[in-house]
Write an enzyme that holds these catalytic residues in place. Sequence first.
Site: not given
Ligand code: UDP
Length: 385
Positions: A301, A173, A351, A349, A250, A177, A280
Amino acid sequence: MDRYLVVGAGFSGSVLARELAEQLPCTVDVFDERSHIGGNCHTYRDELSGVMIHTYGPHIFNTDDKRVWDCVNHHGSFRPFVNRVKAVIDRGVFAIPINLHTINQFFGLKMNPKQASEFIASLGDESIIEPANLEEYALKLMGRELYEAFFKGYTTKQWGCDPRELPASILKRLPIRSNYDDNYYDKKFVGIPEEGYGEVVASILRHPAIRVRLGERIHPCSILDEYRHVFWTGPIDAYFDYSEGQLGYRSVTFERIDALGDYQGNAQINYPGMEVPFTRIHEHKHFTPWERHERTVAFREYSKETTKGEIPYYPKRFSSDLKVLERYRERANSLKGISFLGRLGTYRYMDMEAVIRDALNHATESVGLLLRRDQPSLFPNEFTG
Ligand code: UDP
């Protein structure tokens, strides 16, 4: 006139109900066991601060699909929003997803895009040919140092397990970059509704043929006969009274922080390290930069396992879950007069944009069949279990 039942007033159920109401001579009853519409996208204006709060965590609408974007914009005024997420690690504060600034700052270098791409490629573990899990995927892509700094701890906290037990798809996901773009989403259309998601969903449901009933739990068997067809967007295991076992999700909990002024200076800051238990912190006034507020509200969170009766967020889809799901699919296949859709109904999963696209597609297909007095299909087309 036919009557239809839609269970769940999130985006999935609401969009579907609206399409039915517009395209068929019918009435549509929409039930939700919660006291509000919008499902996990629900927003409310906080009394103390006046800030718009995303009740179940930040929701930033992002899509490449013009049809989906037009659908939500028809029902609300979306403001452009750029989510510039930061990650706090022991070495400092970095942009996430990893971009050229993150890489240069992390390694103390001054590379250009081409140099950075080659550099990242050189960090990857070449001994991994076919990554079998999330960790192997990350090691092959970026090497151990970046993986451990930004992803290992966050993923462990978020999913409550070793990243070697998770599929690579979760990490796919996020891009890496080789330019300075620090927008979390690289979609064509990204925004947040000016007056919150509640207004958007309320507008979708505002139709003379739609009747919404909140705070009522439906027991499927008791009510199905009254309707020509039922569209179930609640958890598929709940429909069957969990008789084949509970699907793993989860969930998240939030610890509220109230303050004056600006708490962290950004909408979202991630804490990938294991030294703090939360994943976060989101500070909601930064999701509406067009508003001004003296006070602020932020939330730490925490991720946890979902137990019965709690709100499910992320479908885990571990192999044990997929076996249980298969049993529910078999049971569902023996039913008539019901379709399962949405994140919870199909245990995927998804969006917001994917949920809406599925609901639009499912509605188009169902309307055609219903007009021919035929049965709509059980699941949306893309649902492969
Ligand atoms: N992830 C991570 N560190 C970060 C952000 C995301 O390891 O700082 C990983 C984590 O496993 C997460 C996945 O990337 O479940 C997908 O992140 P995304 O932000 O897409 O998750 P969302 O909360 O939007 O479903």
